[in-house]
Every structure is written in structure tokens, then in C-alpha cells.
Design a protein around this motif. Structure first.
Motif, short mmCIF file in Angstrom:
data_model
loop_
_atom_site.label_atom_id
_atom_site.label_comp_id
_atom_site.label_asym_id
_atom_site.label_seq_id
_atom_site.Cartn_x
_atom_site.Cartn_y
_atom_site.Cartn_z
N LEU A 162 136.01 146.83 -13.62
CA LEU A 162 136.08 145.40 -13.92
C LEU A 162 137.18 144.69 -13.14
O LEU A 162 137.23 143.46 -13.12
CB LEU A 162 136.29 145.19 -15.42
CG LEU A 162 135.09 145.54 -16.31
CD1 LEU A 162 135.48 145.50 -17.78
CD2 LEU A 162 133.91 144.61 -16.04
N TYR A 166 133.87 141.11 -9.89
CA TYR A 166 132.47 140.70 -10.01
C TYR A 166 132.39 139.30 -10.61
O TYR A 166 133.15 138.95 -11.51
CB TYR A 166 131.71 141.67 -10.91
CG TYR A 166 131.62 143.07 -10.37
CD1 TYR A 166 130.68 143.41 -9.41
CD2 TYR A 166 132.49 144.06 -10.82
CE1 TYR A 166 130.61 144.70 -8.91
CE2 TYR A 166 132.42 145.35 -10.32
CZ TYR A 166 131.48 145.66 -9.37
OH TYR A 166 131.42 146.94 -8.87
N ALA A 169 129.70 140.52 -15.13
CA ALA A 169 129.52 141.91 -15.57
C ALA A 169 128.59 141.89 -16.78
O ALA A 169 128.79 141.11 -17.71
CB ALA A 169 130.86 142.54 -15.94
N LEU A 213 137.61 145.17 -22.53
CA LEU A 213 137.98 143.88 -21.94
C LEU A 213 139.47 143.60 -22.12
O LEU A 213 140.12 143.04 -21.24
CB LEU A 213 137.17 142.76 -22.57
CG LEU A 213 135.67 142.75 -22.27
CD1 LEU A 213 135.04 141.48 -22.82
CD2 LEU A 213 135.41 142.85 -20.78
N ALA A 216 141.25 145.62 -19.50
CA ALA A 216 140.96 145.07 -18.18
C ALA A 216 141.72 143.78 -17.96
O ALA A 216 142.27 143.53 -16.88
CB ALA A 216 139.46 144.84 -18.02
N LEU A 223 138.93 139.00 -14.05
CA LEU A 223 137.85 139.17 -15.01
C LEU A 223 137.15 137.83 -15.23
O LEU A 223 137.76 136.87 -15.70
CB LEU A 223 138.42 139.70 -16.32
CG LEU A 223 137.44 140.29 -17.33
CD1 LEU A 223 136.68 141.45 -16.71
CD2 LEU A 223 138.19 140.76 -18.57
N VAL A 226 131.48 137.86 -18.64
CA VAL A 226 131.04 139.16 -19.16
C VAL A 226 129.97 138.92 -20.21
O VAL A 226 130.19 138.20 -21.20
CB VAL A 226 132.21 139.95 -19.78
CG1 VAL A 226 131.72 141.31 -20.26
CG2 VAL A 226 133.35 140.11 -18.77
#
Length: 280
Positions: A162, A166, A169, A213, A216, A223, A226
Motif C-alpha cells: 500500500l 496506487y 486499492a 490501513l 500503512a 495512501l 481504498v
């Protein structure tokens, strides 16, 4: 990971760039490697190689290290995804920034923008839902912009994945929330809420999405959005565990595969995604 290590990790400041000579070196910078004499034999073999900076890391003692990916490595895309075996760490004194005119010579490969992560323990009944869904998705989704991974119970691996940046996710997992077994839900998870929570420290095999999360987020990675594609389980194996999905959850796998494919299509086409919805 013990509590002391967790506290150090949360307190560690993110390093955006360092100055080497008169040049700023940051993620994406091109550098030449000059490993010190007497160092690791594998590092010495990289003398003179051109590499791209993947990240700037700081250890528990506050020392900074440059993490690089070799430009000639056929698996360099895995290195940019923070996968082991394709990333190398060097001291600042072992790095030579390339001149400005050489910084943009190599065209970067377009990295994946979507991560699809299967989560679950196949020995705990319906907890293996996410694993089965990504197994089927692997044969149906092929764009280079999408990466599909069965993380199983490897919580720390997912945390590091993560960090890659990205745009979206998609986590696929069993999702107990009081619905009829087999109910498939799509929920947007709030990374900021995860960061503010006071959940337990993540254990290597603890794959609760909000704990993942939280860790992360604490590592200061980029991040972004999600989503969770979850299924209400009928059984999580009991005290002794069991393999195989229950009948309603087995029937929901195809629905989750279709829902995930639809999400990917809408994301790649730039369409908006509803915050959450569910179906039975």
C-alpha cells in the motif's frame, strides 16, 4: 512487531528528499552507484550501475538510506512495488546524482494504478473468500494498470504494498457486519479514520483491513482511495477451523468477481464510484 517498534515506526518522520552535493535527490531521481570498498559483495557488483530512487528510508537510529531500483533489472517494476530482491539500499555517500540533463532520459514505465488484494485464511472457512475471488480474477483481468495479488494472511506484505502509491486499492475479504450470509458489499474505507483509531498493533498474520490501513497510514505512504469488496460469512471455521467455503459464500464468489471487474472498468474509465452498496 512489538509495541516499542510500533511506536518508533509511528514517530518516524517522512523524508521527501536529501541533498547530495548540490543536487536534491528524491523518489524518481536517477543516480549512479558507488558502493564503498569492503562492503557487501552484491552491492560491490553494482558499481557504476544507473538506478532510480524508489524511496528514502530512515532507520531507528535516524540514519538515512537511499533505496534504489536498477534501470537494467528486468524485474524493476517489482522493485518499484517494494518487492524484495529488486530493491537495494545505499548510504548517501555511495550515491552520485546524475546531471539534470540526464534525469529524464529514461522513460519510466507506467506503473499499475490499481491494486486488487485478496485477504483471508483458507483454513478458517469463509475467511478464504478473498483468496478465491482473486484466484478467479487473475484469469479475467489483464490490464497492465491493474495488479492482482493473493496476500492471504501476509498482513505486513499488504502494508508495504500500500506504500506504492496506487490510485485505488481494492481489498477483497470476508466482511462480518450483520447481513445475510453471502451478502456482497462494496464499502469505501476511510484511511484517515484508520489512522486516528486505537486498534491493536498489527501482527504479521492479522489481516483486519482497518488495522492494515492504520499501519500503512503511519508509514506516511501515499495512501489514496481504498475500497472493500466484502462478503458476509456464514462460518469462520470455529475453534478447530475448516477448509472450504460455505454454500452461500461459495455462490457469492462469482458476484464478487463481477463486482470487482465492474469497479476496475469504472475506475479506468474515470467514472465515479458509489461510496458503498450491497446486494444479496
Amino acid at each position: 512487531m512489538n509495541q516499542w517498534e510500533w511506536n518508533v515506526l509511528e514517530e518516524k518522520e517522512q523524508v521527501d528528499y536529501v541533498v547530495i552535493g548540490e543536487a536534491e535527490v528524491r523518489k524518481g531521481s536517477r543516480v549512479r552507484l558507488h558502493p564503498h570498498e569492503g562492503g557487501d559483495i552484491f552491492d560491490l557488483a553494482l558499481r557504476g550501475q544507473i538506478a532510480t530512487v524508489e524511496s528514502i528510508e530512515q532507520d531507528y537510529e535516524g540514519q538515512q538510506h537511499i533505496c534504489v531500483v536498477l534501470e537494467d533489472d528486468p524485474g524493476r517494476d517489482l522493485g518499484m512495488m517494494r518487492q524484495p530482491g529488486h530493491r537495494f539500499f545505499f548510504k548517501l555517500t555511495e550515491i552520485e546524482p546524475l546531471p539534470e540533463e540526464e534525469q529524464h532520459e529514461r522513460k519510466k514505465a507506467l506503473p499499475p494504478s490499481i491494486l486488487i488484494a485478496g485477504i483471508g485464511n483458507i483454513f478458517l472457512g469463509d475467511d478464504g473468500f478473498g483468496v478465491e475471488v482473486v484466484r478467479q480474477l487473475a484469469d479475467r483481468i489483464s490490464p497492465d494498470s491493474v495488479r492482482i495479488v493473493d496476500f492471504g494472511i501476509r498482513g505486513l506484505d499488504l502494508v508495504y504494498a500500500l506504500q506504492y502509491g496506487y490510485e485505488t486499492a481494492i481489498l477483497i475479504d470476508a466482511y462480518p457486519h450483520g447481513q445475510t450470509p453471502g451478502t456482497v458489499s462494496v464499502v469505501e474505507l476511510d484511511a484517515n479514520e484508520a489512522a486516528d483509531s486505537t486498534g491493536n498493533v498489527l501482527e504479521p498474520h492479522n489481516m483486519h483491513p482497518m488495522n492494515v490501513l492504520r499501519m500503512a497510514r503511519s508509514m506516511h505512504g501515499p495512501l489514496k482511495r481504498v475500497l472493500l469488496v466484502g462478503c458476509e460469512p456464514a462460518t469462520l471455521g470455529g475453534d478447530e477451523g475448516c477448509m472450504g467455503l460455505s454454500e452461500p459464500v461459495e455462490a457469492a464468489v462469482a458476484e464478487a468477481v463481477n463486482a470487482t471487474e465492474a469497479l476496475v472498468k469504472r475506475i479506468l474509465e474515470g467514472e465515479s464510484i458509489p461510496g458503498s452498496h450491497q446486494s444479496q
